[in-house]
Motif scaffolding. Sequence first.
Motif, short mmCIF file in Angstrom:
data_model
loop_
_atom_site.label_atom_id
_atom_site.label_comp_id
_atom_site.label_asym_id
_atom_site.label_seq_id
_atom_site.Cartn_x
_atom_site.Cartn_y
_atom_site.Cartn_z
N THR A 308 0.83 -1.20 0.00
CA THR A 308 0.00 0.00 0.00
C THR A 308 0.87 1.26 0.00
O THR A 308 0.61 2.20 -0.75
CB THR A 308 -0.93 -0.01 1.22
OG1 THR A 308 -2.00 -0.94 0.99
CG2 THR A 308 -1.54 1.36 1.48
N ALA A 309 1.91 1.28 0.84
CA ALA A 309 2.79 2.45 0.92
C ALA A 309 3.55 2.67 -0.39
O ALA A 309 3.70 3.81 -0.86
CB ALA A 309 3.76 2.31 2.09
N GLU A 310 4.03 1.59 -1.01
CA GLU A 310 4.76 1.71 -2.27
C GLU A 310 3.84 2.16 -3.40
O GLU A 310 4.25 2.93 -4.28
CB GLU A 310 5.41 0.37 -2.61
CG GLU A 310 6.57 0.01 -1.70
CD GLU A 310 7.01 -1.43 -1.86
OE1 GLU A 310 8.12 -1.75 -1.37
OE2 GLU A 310 6.26 -2.24 -2.44
N THR A 311 2.59 1.69 -3.37
CA THR A 311 1.61 2.13 -4.37
C THR A 311 1.39 3.63 -4.27
O THR A 311 1.38 4.34 -5.28
CB THR A 311 0.28 1.39 -4.17
OG1 THR A 311 0.49 -0.01 -4.38
CG2 THR A 311 -0.78 1.89 -5.14
N PHE A 312 1.21 4.11 -3.03
CA PHE A 312 0.96 5.54 -2.86
C PHE A 312 2.19 6.36 -3.24
O PHE A 312 2.07 7.44 -3.82
CB PHE A 312 0.55 5.83 -1.41
CG PHE A 312 -0.06 7.19 -1.24
CD1 PHE A 312 -1.36 7.44 -1.65
CD2 PHE A 312 0.66 8.24 -0.69
CE1 PHE A 312 -1.92 8.69 -1.52
CE2 PHE A 312 0.11 9.49 -0.56
CZ PHE A 312 -1.19 9.72 -0.96
N ALA A 313 3.38 5.84 -2.94
CA ALA A 313 4.61 6.56 -3.30
C ALA A 313 4.72 6.70 -4.83
O ALA A 313 5.12 7.75 -5.33
CB ALA A 313 5.82 5.83 -2.75
N ASP A 314 4.36 5.66 -5.56
CA ASP A 314 4.41 5.74 -7.02
C ASP A 314 3.36 6.70 -7.55
O ASP A 314 3.60 7.42 -8.52
CB ASP A 314 4.20 4.35 -7.62
CG ASP A 314 4.72 4.25 -9.04
OD1 ASP A 314 5.74 4.89 -9.36
OD2 ASP A 314 4.10 3.53 -9.85
N PHE A 315 2.20 6.73 -6.91
CA PHE A 315 1.17 7.69 -7.27
C PHE A 315 1.66 9.12 -7.05
O PHE A 315 1.46 10.00 -7.90
CB PHE A 315 -0.09 7.43 -6.43
CG PHE A 315 -1.13 8.50 -6.53
CD1 PHE A 315 -1.95 8.62 -7.65
CD2 PHE A 315 -1.32 9.40 -5.49
CE1 PHE A 315 -2.92 9.60 -7.74
CE2 PHE A 315 -2.30 10.39 -5.56
CZ PHE A 315 -3.09 10.49 -6.69
N VAL A 316 2.34 9.36 -5.92
CA VAL A 316 2.85 10.70 -5.61
C VAL A 316 3.90 11.12 -6.64
O VAL A 316 3.89 12.27 -7.11
CB VAL A 316 3.45 10.72 -4.18
CG1 VAL A 316 4.17 12.05 -3.92
CG2 VAL A 316 2.35 10.51 -3.14
#
Length: 357
Positions: A308-316
């Motif tokens: 979840t954290a890596e997904t959001f980081a890529d989105f950012v």
Amino acid sequence: MGKVVLVTGAARQLGGRFVRRIQRDPDVDRVIAVDAVPPAHHLGGADFLQADIRQPAIGRVLAEHSVDTVVHMDVTGTPLASGGRGSVKETNVIGTMQLLGACQKSPSVRRLVVKSSTNVYGSAPRDPAVFTETTPPKSLPSGGFAKDTVEVEGYVRGFARRRPDVAVCVLRFANILGPTADSPLAQYFALPVLPTVFGYDPRLQFVHEDDVIEVLRIASHEPRRSTLNSGTFNIAGDGVLLLSQCSRRLGRPTVPVLLPAVTWVGGALRTLGATDFSPEQIRLLTHGRVVSTAQMRDTLGFRPAYTTAETFADFVRGRGPGLLPPQALASAVDRVAALPFLGGARTPSRPPTQSAN
């Protein structure tokens, strides 16, 4: 002869990506991409047919091309082009009914994969800490995309009873994010300032769009054992993020709004065309939602490449920097939280605790 796969929702970015990916599989002979409007992106070697799944003509498509696998991706919360909420609901609900009716009459169809959402669980104050696939919601969604998904899954269960010879796989995706994500939550995170519900910091889960493509590919193939690739599965990246952590990592300040005024703020944002701040999304941003992915791993055999954290980081990374540097925003929030009248630390000699960015 290889498989003939029909994919709905091919004009959307996610649908187009899946069409390009599935045709590279060695046991797939042909891919039929379907949507009501022509796609703006290329579909590789797939055959595109402009067809509205809300119309009975979809039945002729299945029959003429002897389709054996249907991947229904045209269940979504955002309209295409100038369409509104009405057209989205019609495609989600009426379109699914027509498609399932066509599948029921088609003797060649042997596998059905449906892109659903964890929105079916709703978001309520007395929800369990973690939803499993068999956990009933405390409060059924009353409208919007969440209600659409409940109706869609109801029709799919009816189809599965009428055609027990067809393997049916329903994938309930958590909030889909990534560099090209197009969803109400992605639109919310794109706002320069994030309105939040005062006194609440919900837990959120995300799934990367790359993982969405891969699990759809796995589900569309024949299983190694008869128990695999059939049933209902929660799909989400490992871990959770609090909404406050999301805002810090985005570098976007928040504006806490008292719960009675949130509906008014949502209406104002919709009027401005900023985002679909629906009542269901407000409930998500109030109470959050977390699902178990044990069945995804143990039965479906899928392990997401992104947490979840890596997904959001890529989105950012795909969205660019916010108004404030994330480190500076986190430091400011920590200083405010430490004020005595907010119940923070009263001993200035103690070094401040570094907050998660």
